[in-house]
Design an enzyme around this catalytic site. Sequence first.
Site, mmCIF file in Angstrom:
data_model
loop_
_atom_site.group_PDB
_atom_site.id
_atom_site.type_symbol
_atom_site.label_atom_id
_atom_site.label_comp_id
_atom_site.label_asym_id
_atom_site.label_seq_id
_atom_site.Cartn_x
_atom_site.Cartn_y
_atom_site.Cartn_z
ATOM 1 N N MET A 44 17.759 -12.736 -17.524
ATOM 2 C CA MET A 44 19.005 -12.880 -16.764
ATOM 3 C C MET A 44 19.457 -11.543 -16.166
ATOM 4 O O MET A 44 19.933 -11.480 -15.038
ATOM 5 C CB MET A 44 20.105 -13.446 -17.674
ATOM 6 N N LYS A 54 25.526 -19.169 9.001
ATOM 7 C CA LYS A 54 25.879 -20.081 7.891
ATOM 8 C C LYS A 54 25.430 -19.470 6.566
ATOM 9 O O LYS A 54 24.688 -18.493 6.542
ATOM 10 C CB LYS A 54 25.252 -21.455 8.123
ATOM 11 N N TYR A 69 10.203 -12.387 -22.545
ATOM 12 C CA TYR A 69 10.317 -13.746 -23.107
ATOM 13 C C TYR A 69 8.979 -14.480 -23.074
ATOM 14 O O TYR A 69 8.265 -14.454 -22.070
ATOM 15 C CB TYR A 69 11.325 -14.563 -22.306
HETATM 16 C C1 LIG Z 1 20.026 -26.730 13.237
HETATM 17 C C2 LIG Z 1 19.650 -25.300 12.972
HETATM 18 N N1 LIG Z 1 19.557 -24.449 14.004
HETATM 19 C C3 LIG Z 1 19.220 -23.151 13.835
HETATM 20 C C4 LIG Z 1 18.943 -22.649 12.575
HETATM 21 C C5 LIG Z 1 18.508 -21.221 12.421
HETATM 22 O O1 LIG Z 1 17.185 -21.192 11.945
HETATM 23 P P1 LIG Z 1 16.394 -19.856 11.648
HETATM 24 O O2 LIG Z 1 17.150 -19.151 10.579
HETATM 25 O O3 LIG Z 1 15.055 -20.317 11.173
HETATM 26 O O4 LIG Z 1 16.351 -19.091 12.913
HETATM 27 C C6 LIG Z 1 19.019 -23.500 11.471
HETATM 28 C C7 LIG Z 1 18.716 -22.991 10.135
HETATM 29 O O5 LIG Z 1 18.446 -23.634 9.178
HETATM 30 C C8 LIG Z 1 19.387 -24.862 11.675
HETATM 31 O O6 LIG Z 1 19.466 -25.731 10.658
#
Ligand SMILES: Cc1ncc(COP(=O)(O)O)c(C=O)c1O
Length: 356
Positions: free
Chosen positions: A300, A35, A252
């Site tokens: 930036m 993801k 800055y």
């Molecule tokens: C439901 C769920 N499973 C698995 C993972 C994978 O986690 P990690 O990157 O800590 O291994 C995540 C990551 O946020 C998650 O939300």
Amino acid sequence: MPRPTTISIDLDALSLNAASTRKLAGNSRILASVKANAYGHGMIPCGQKLCEFVDGFAVAFCEEAVALRKAGIDLPILLLEGPFDRCDVDAIHEYGVMMTVHCHQQIDLLEQSGHPLTAPVWIKIDSGMHRLGFNPAEAPQIEKRLRELGAQSITLVSHYADGEHPHSALTQKQQQVWRSLKKSTPSQTSMANSAGVINDLDTAATWIRPGIMLYGAAHTAAETTVSFEPVMTFNSEVMALRKITAGESVGYGGRWRAARDSLIATIPVGYGDGYPRTAIDGTPVWLQGRRLPLAGRVSMDMITVDVTDLPNCQIGAPVELWGKHLAVNEVAEYAGTIGYELLTRMTGRAPMSFVP
Ligand SMILES: Cc1ncc(COP(=O)(O)O)c(C=O)c1O
């Protein structure tokens, strides 16, 4: 001439990390979390590489799953947050995606859609994180309802809130809830993320769901026998050098003030590229083979580094913001955040290349 600020993604390191994960997985199947653009590493190239090593993918929502399918990836894909609306239910059906269901409204959506429930369903159980999911006591009733709707394949899934700390009261409590639930169900199960795998917290499940460890940025336990390597390296070069006298400030707000006559290197990378603005003075920067301290606020497009102690610093000297020589988690700590955030919030401004 292009700006020398680049991101390099080492797909061999990704393979090595996936193979190491496989060694820790025992008999569990691996659902790789890709993801958020594979935690900023490029979901499609990483997904394609990982196909050789894993049994499926986890994504947060439907568009991420559809992108994987359109890139030709045909391994199982799980939507960790399940369908948000009717369009998602249609897409789940069309693209053959596994889904989480975490609430009654989602089951209503499935029922109303008219699609046969052929996709595997993962029932999210709230074992103590209190973010999503059904109470453990509800599991049999939810499972019954889903089976009545035609579900053939059911997996119970939960998530550690504090898996980095295997002995914490929260982890112990979640494990207790999970163990007793597992005893009472014949269904498939999945609990462990990277921290759960590394700390051996319920790896004897049908599926594990590693993310950050695949990218080489997990906090590994001292006794871990397999190796992991950072996949992302964030590079740049020294673009300017300037001598300043003791008492003068840099950047800055004049936050950093020279305690002695100093040499300051300016690097063409800033928060516009994903380098954290919250990085404090002293944050390590790997420059010409040495760790040197950030000096002054992150702009930036530029940062400034105190290179007074570096003999013979040159314009064009190589700089690593994080990667092979400097752990992203260490930089994150100086910036008051975690490696996950730095990796996933790269802005896309610095070009990314994939090696090999
Ligand atoms: C439901 C769920 N499973 C698995 C993972 C994978 O986690 P990690 O990157 O800590 O291994 C995540 C990551 O946020 C998650 O939300």
